[in-house]
Design a protein around this motif. Structure first.
Motif, PDB file in Angstrom:
ATOM      1  N   GLN A 300      31.827 -22.653 -41.565  1.00  0.00           N
ATOM      2  CA  GLN A 300      30.911 -23.185 -42.578  1.00  0.00           C
ATOM      3  C   GLN A 300      29.562 -23.551 -41.966  1.00  0.00           C
ATOM      4  O   GLN A 300      28.511 -23.334 -42.568  1.00  0.00           O
ATOM      5  N   GLY A 301      29.574 -24.086 -40.745  1.00  0.00           N
ATOM      6  CA  GLY A 301      28.319 -24.453 -40.095  1.00  0.00           C
ATOM      7  C   GLY A 301      27.412 -23.257 -39.894  1.00  0.00           C
ATOM      8  O   GLY A 301      26.195 -23.334 -40.134  1.00  0.00           O
ATOM      9  N   ASP A 302      27.990 -22.138 -39.476  1.00  0.00           N
ATOM     10  CA  ASP A 302      27.197 -20.924 -39.273  1.00  0.00           C
ATOM     11  C   ASP A 302      26.692 -20.381 -40.603  1.00  0.00           C
ATOM     12  O   ASP A 302      25.560 -19.886 -40.705  1.00  0.00           O
ATOM     13  N   PHE A 303      27.527 -20.462 -41.620  1.00  0.00           N
ATOM     14  CA  PHE A 303      27.142 -19.991 -42.952  1.00  0.00           C
ATOM     15  C   PHE A 303      25.942 -20.784 -43.470  1.00  0.00           C
ATOM     16  O   PHE A 303      24.939 -20.209 -43.919  1.00  0.00           O
ATOM     17  N   ASP A 333      24.521 -32.890 -40.769  1.00  0.00           N
ATOM     18  CA  ASP A 333      25.373 -32.845 -39.585  1.00  0.00           C
ATOM     19  C   ASP A 333      26.848 -32.865 -39.972  1.00  0.00           C
ATOM     20  O   ASP A 333      27.671 -32.181 -39.364  1.00  0.00           O
ATOM     21  N   ARG A 334      27.168 -33.623 -40.995  1.00  0.00           N
ATOM     22  CA  ARG A 334      28.553 -33.661 -41.451  1.00  0.00           C
ATOM     23  C   ARG A 334      28.971 -32.321 -42.046  1.00  0.00           C
ATOM     24  O   ARG A 334      30.100 -31.862 -41.851  1.00  0.00           O
ATOM     25  N   LEU A 335      28.089 -31.671 -42.767  1.00  0.00           N
ATOM     26  CA  LEU A 335      28.404 -30.394 -43.398  1.00  0.00           C
ATOM     27  C   LEU A 335      28.464 -29.241 -42.411  1.00  0.00           C
ATOM     28  O   LEU A 335      29.318 -28.356 -42.521  1.00  0.00           O
ATOM     29  N   ALA A 336      27.532 -29.231 -41.442  1.00  0.00           N
ATOM     30  CA  ALA A 336      27.373 -28.061 -40.570  1.00  0.00           C
ATOM     31  C   ALA A 336      27.693 -28.321 -39.111  1.00  0.00           C
ATOM     32  O   ALA A 336      27.780 -27.374 -38.328  1.00  0.00           O
ATOM     33  N   GLY A 337      27.871 -29.578 -38.735  1.00  0.00           N
ATOM     34  CA  GLY A 337      28.095 -29.904 -37.330  1.00  0.00           C
ATOM     35  C   GLY A 337      29.526 -29.671 -36.885  1.00  0.00           C
ATOM     36  O   GLY A 337      30.422 -29.393 -37.683  1.00  0.00           O
ATOM     37  N   ALA A 338      29.734 -29.804 -35.584  1.00  0.00           N
ATOM     38  CA  ALA A 338      31.058 -29.616 -34.988  1.00  0.00           C
ATOM     39  C   ALA A 338      31.578 -30.957 -34.487  1.00  0.00           C
ATOM     40  O   ALA A 338      30.819 -31.862 -34.181  1.00  0.00           O
ATOM     41  N   GLY A 339      32.904 -31.069 -34.402  1.00  0.00           N
ATOM     42  CA  GLY A 339      33.496 -32.287 -33.878  1.00  0.00           C
ATOM     43  C   GLY A 339      34.232 -33.070 -34.945  1.00  0.00           C
ATOM     44  O   GLY A 339      34.258 -32.705 -36.127  1.00  0.00           O
ATOM     45  N   GLY A 341      35.428 -35.406 -37.783  1.00  0.00           N
ATOM     46  CA  GLY A 341      34.790 -35.900 -38.988  1.00  0.00           C
ATOM     47  C   GLY A 341      33.725 -34.990 -39.564  1.00  0.00           C
ATOM     48  O   GLY A 341      33.082 -35.338 -40.563  1.00  0.00           O
ATOM     49  N   LYS A 342      33.528 -33.816 -38.945  1.00  0.00           N
ATOM     50  CA  LYS A 342      32.504 -32.884 -39.416  1.00  0.00           C
ATOM     51  C   LYS A 342      33.175 -31.601 -39.908  1.00  0.00           C
ATOM     52  O   LYS A 342      34.266 -31.239 -39.476  1.00  0.00           O
ATOM     53  N   MET A 343      32.470 -30.900 -40.785  1.00  0.00           N
ATOM     54  CA  MET A 343      33.078 -29.779 -41.485  1.00  0.00           C
ATOM     55  C   MET A 343      32.650 -28.413 -40.969  1.00  0.00           C
ATOM     56  O   MET A 343      33.194 -27.396 -41.396  1.00  0.00           O
ATOM     57  N   GLY A 344      31.688 -28.387 -40.069  1.00  0.00           N
ATOM     58  CA  GLY A 344      31.078 -27.124 -39.674  1.00  0.00           C
ATOM     59  C   GLY A 344      32.025 -26.123 -39.058  1.00  0.00           C
ATOM     60  O   GLY A 344      31.886 -24.913 -39.278  1.00  0.00           O
ATOM     61  N   GLU A 345      33.003 -26.578 -38.272  1.00  0.00           N
ATOM     62  CA  GLU A 345      33.954 -25.667 -37.638  1.00  0.00           C
ATOM     63  C   GLU A 345      35.289 -25.636 -38.359  1.00  0.00           C
ATOM     64  O   GLU A 345      35.926 -24.588 -38.450  1.00  0.00           O
ATOM     65  N   LEU A 346      35.722 -26.778 -38.874  1.00  0.00           N
ATOM     66  CA  LEU A 346      37.026 -26.836 -39.543  1.00  0.00           C
ATOM     67  C   LEU A 346      37.045 -25.967 -40.793  1.00  0.00           C
ATOM     68  O   LEU A 346      38.019 -25.279 -41.074  1.00  0.00           O
TER      69      LEU A 346
END
Length: 379
Positions: A300-303, A333-339, A341-346
């Motif tokens: 999702q982060g890349d998208f 950061d929450r939408l696109a970040g990694a780690g 509590g973040k959604m970017g990779e999950l």
């Protein structure tokens, strides 16, 4: 502590024996008396979880940008259907339509909006959220209610809520995972007698330890198959966003969320959201076998980054007070970040189309030397 649905399930198990994880999953979410989605307001700070569109308008805006280019790539049909399956409070569709009006008024005029929603309570909320465009909107209990013609579909956090089957490795092979009662009359996981077709397993089972879990989601695949057939008949594209994994594999992903915290899946049936991770490889395989073009699968982060979320956030922050600008940055950061509590990779994003159309950001992803068919190289 028990719940009304837990008592109902216990009574059933005492009379009839253990139930499958599939049946337990379905009861937890959709029991007509005590099901989670029948009795609760799940969204937002006062609920149990927050979806991406509720975090920031930027999520829906990026989806709107994607849809504008998809409509254009499909020849800009003068009449078409725009559908969202499981539209929550209508927040994402409101953001999508705002972008479409701004970027492509002709597309907005050509669109008929369809919301696939079974909850009368949520339909009322959606009607309030989308009151300015209510005249263009139709509601349907199922996907088959959408009329024929070119179709563009969005499904955000839909597939994770469709029940799964689970199988456990035992000395006699993989057996279906069940929900039964322990000596103290508490709900507990058990192993049933039903086996599984080895061809449905996500890989060779030989190296898996005893107790390993294999998940199979026939109901999800059936929904995906119906969606693919609809796109083949009328043309168009679908965008699927959910948390899950790019490659099929073993593992127990059944989970419950209650008050924004993880909860044991058997602890509060009917009072916690029950989900599992989506197997995007399986969904993409269904699309491919159906004859659709798989644009790709990506994080999702890349998208979001590929569609310009960071640039849009910067523009949105311009001229705002520092606190408001900081809130925008935190949301992105929450939408696109990694780690944690973040959604970017999950979260992953899958796009499929009725014909071979080139859509960003999947084109850019395929052009990278370490990427294959639009899919990330890791999970």
């Amino acid at each position: 502590m028990t719940t009304p649905l837990a008592e109902k399930i216990r009574t059933f198990i005492r009379a009839n024996g253990p139930i499958s994880v599939t049946d337990y999953f379905a009861l937890c979410l959709a029991d007509p008396e005590h099901g989670y989605y029948k009795t609760r307001e799940p969204f937002g700070a006062a609920g149990d979880f927050t979806t991406a569109p509720e975090i920031s308008q930027l999520f829906g805006e990026m989806v709107g940008i994607f849809l504008v280019q998809a409509w254009t790539a499909h020849g800009a049909p003068s009449e078409f259907h725009l559908a969202e399956i499981g539209p929550g409070r209508g927040t994402m569709m409101a953001d999508i339509l705002r972008v479409i009006k701004k970027l492509s008024p002709d597309m907005f005029e050509a669109a008929q909006i369809h919301l696939i929603e079974t909850s009368e309570r949520l339909r009322k909320v959606q009607a309030q959220t989308l009151v300015a465009d209510k005249w263009k909107i139709s509601w349907h209990d199922g996907f088959d209610g959408v009329p024929e013609g070119p179709l563009f579909v969005v499904a955000n956090e839909l597939f994770d809520a469709i029940p799964i089957r689970q199988f456990v490795k035992t000395p006699t092979g993989f057996r279906e995972r069940m929900v039964g009662l322990d000596a103290d009359d508490n709900l507990t996981f058990a192993v049933g007698m039903a086996g599984v077709d080895p061809g449905l397993l996500p890989g060779p089972p030989g190296h898996q330890p005893m107790g390993a879990i294999a998940e199979f989601a026939p109901a999800r695949l059936a929904v995906m198959q119906a969606l693919c057939q609809r796109l083949l008949e009328g043309g168009g594209s679908a965008l699927i966003v959910d948390y899950g994994h790019v490659a099929s594999g073993y593992g127990d992903t059944l989970q419950a969320i209650r008050a924004h915290q993880f909860d044991p899946p058997l602890a509060h049936p009917g009072e916690a959201d029950l989900t599992s991770h989506v197997d995007f490889e399986a969904l993409a395989r269904i699309a491919h076998l159906s004859g659709l073009h798989v644009n790709g699968v990506m994080h999702q982060g890349d998208f979001l980054a590929g569609l310009g979320i960071y640039e849009r956030a910067e523009a949105l922050s311009r001229g705002k007070e520092s606190l408001a600008a900081e809130e925008i940055a935190i949301a992105v950061d929450r939408l696109a970040g990694a780690g944690a509590g973040k959604m970017g990779e999950l979260f992953k994003v899958l796009a499929v189309s009725s014909s071979h159309v080139e859509l960003e950001p999947f084109i850019a992803r395929r052009s990278q030397p370490d990427a294959e068919a639009g899919a990330p190289t890791d999970d």
